[in-house]
Design a protein around this motif. Structure first.
Motif, short mmCIF file in Angstrom:
data_model
loop_
_atom_site.label_atom_id
_atom_site.label_comp_id
_atom_site.label_asym_id
_atom_site.label_seq_id
_atom_site.Cartn_x
_atom_site.Cartn_y
_atom_site.Cartn_z
N PHE A 1 -5.40 1.86 0.86
CA PHE A 1 -4.36 0.85 1.03
C PHE A 1 -4.63 -0.38 0.16
CE2 PHE A 1 -3.34 2.85 5.29
CZ PHE A 1 -2.11 3.33 4.88
N LYS A 2 -5.89 -0.76 0.04
CA LYS A 2 -6.20 -1.93 -0.78
C LYS A 2 -5.90 -1.71 -2.26
CE LYS A 2 -9.68 -4.29 2.04
NZ LYS A 2 -11.08 -4.76 2.09
N ASP A 3 -5.96 -0.47 -2.69
CA ASP A 3 -5.67 -0.15 -4.09
C ASP A 3 -4.18 0.08 -4.33
OD1 ASP A 3 -8.33 -0.31 -4.73
OD2 ASP A 3 -8.70 1.84 -4.49
N LYS A 4 -3.39 0.12 -3.26
CA LYS A 4 -1.98 0.47 -3.38
C LYS A 4 -1.15 -0.73 -3.85
CE LYS A 4 1.33 3.51 -2.67
NZ LYS A 4 1.39 4.80 -3.38
N VAL A 5 -0.27 -0.48 -4.80
CA VAL A 5 0.65 -1.51 -5.30
C VAL A 5 2.08 -0.99 -5.14
CG1 VAL A 5 1.40 -2.86 -7.29
CG2 VAL A 5 -1.04 -2.37 -6.95
N ILE A 6 2.90 -1.75 -4.43
CA ILE A 6 4.28 -1.35 -4.18
C ILE A 6 5.20 -2.01 -5.20
CG2 ILE A 6 6.16 -1.32 -2.50
CD1 ILE A 6 3.79 0.34 -1.66
#
Length: 300
Positions: A249-254
């Motif tokens: 989740f910390k690496d996720k970019v929306i």
């Protein structure tokens, strides 16, 4: 004449209309058909004996019919045609605040209008062990007096089941009465989540001296959302499975073009599924038996 609160349900067929209203042991049945025309009696009843109405999904359907026939006398066919328009409409033709009679809707109070929880009255009857669950006899024209009576009998059963739903949810209704009086806002047909959001908005606006209408319309456009910026720094896990999930989740970019958010992990034999709607999980394909001195709990 003292006005009362009535539980009600309506049935609309091409040549037959009936409305059943119940207040404790007082039951009224009104019919518009080739056999009877109770329009005048219904109109006088609504004007002189009804303080409020309670139903199931009545804000979207039954209240619309009542508002329609309040204006002037209608035939069963005219009511049926209007009922089809109500069913096909995306939003209620008559908004709640414009209704001449206040309607309390247990369907909305229990948040059963949520697309992920949407169920009909029959499912509620089943889940509450209602003794008689009946399907609508038919949707075509009514041909005989016996068929008309079967529709009325069906309608009465739905009214009794709806009354039962209100009775077993008295605490939820009393909560809405108390909150509405305390905060001078109407929460009567609001779900728990809507009550929370509206209360938070009201309290925020009182604290900041801002207008609720304007704050509700505020929007912040973001082209990119980095999830690491909105995850609290104190969140940590001891297990490798959830630590890996946190890193994901910390690496996720929306972005506008990459807005999916689906991830599943298995922890101690149980699968946790994450998505835009939250966290989900369910035990599948399993038979569970309990002893007489045990209790089975299905936790959500």
């Amino acid at each position: 004449m003292v006005k009362k609160v009535w539980v009600y349900d309506l049935e609309t067929l091409p040549n037959f209309f009936c409305g059943v209203f119940k207040s404790k042991n007082d039951i009224r049945v009104f019919e518009i058909s080739e056999w009877k025309n109770d329009y005048d009696l219904l109109y006088q009843f609504l004007r002189t004996e009804v303080e409020a109405l309670k139903g199931y999904n009545n804000l979207s359907f039954d209240s619309q019919i009542i508002e329609f026939i309040w204006q002037n006398e209608k035939s069963a066919n005219e009511i049926s045609i209007f009922a089809n328009k109500v069913i096909e409409a995306e939003y209620p033709i008559y908004p709640e605040y414009k209704l001449k009679i206040f309607n309390l809707d247990i369907y909305k109070i229990l948040h059963l209008d949520n697309k992920n929880r949407r169920v009909g009255l029959k499912w509620c009857e089943y889940m509450t062990d209602w003794p008689t669950i009946e399907d609508m006899p038919f949707y075509r024209e009514v041909r005989t007096r016996e068929e008309a009576n079967s529709i009325i009998h069906y309608c009465k059963n739905d009214v009794n089941a709806t009354e039962h739903l209100f009775n077993i949810n008295k605490k939820a209704i009393q909560l809405r009465i108390d909150l509405s009086a305390k905060y001078k806002m109407s929460f009567m047909n609001a779900s728990n989540s809507k009550i929370g959001s509206e209360l938070m908005l009201k309290l925020y606006c009182e604290k900041t001296n801002r207008d609720m209408y304007n704050v509700r319309r505020l929007r912040t456009k973001r082209d990119v959302i980095k999830l690491k910026d909105i995850i609290f720094p104190y969140i940590k896990f001891d297990s490798d499975e959830f630590s890996g999930l946190l890193s994901y989740f910390k690496d996720k970019v929306i972005t506008q073009y990459n807005n999916s958010l689906e991830k599943s992990i298995i922890f101690k034999g149980f699968q946790f599924d994450y998505g835009l709607g939250g966290i989900h999980g369910s035990v599948k394909n399993r038979i569970v038996t309990i002893e007489d001195d045990e209790v089975m709990i299905d936790a959500d």
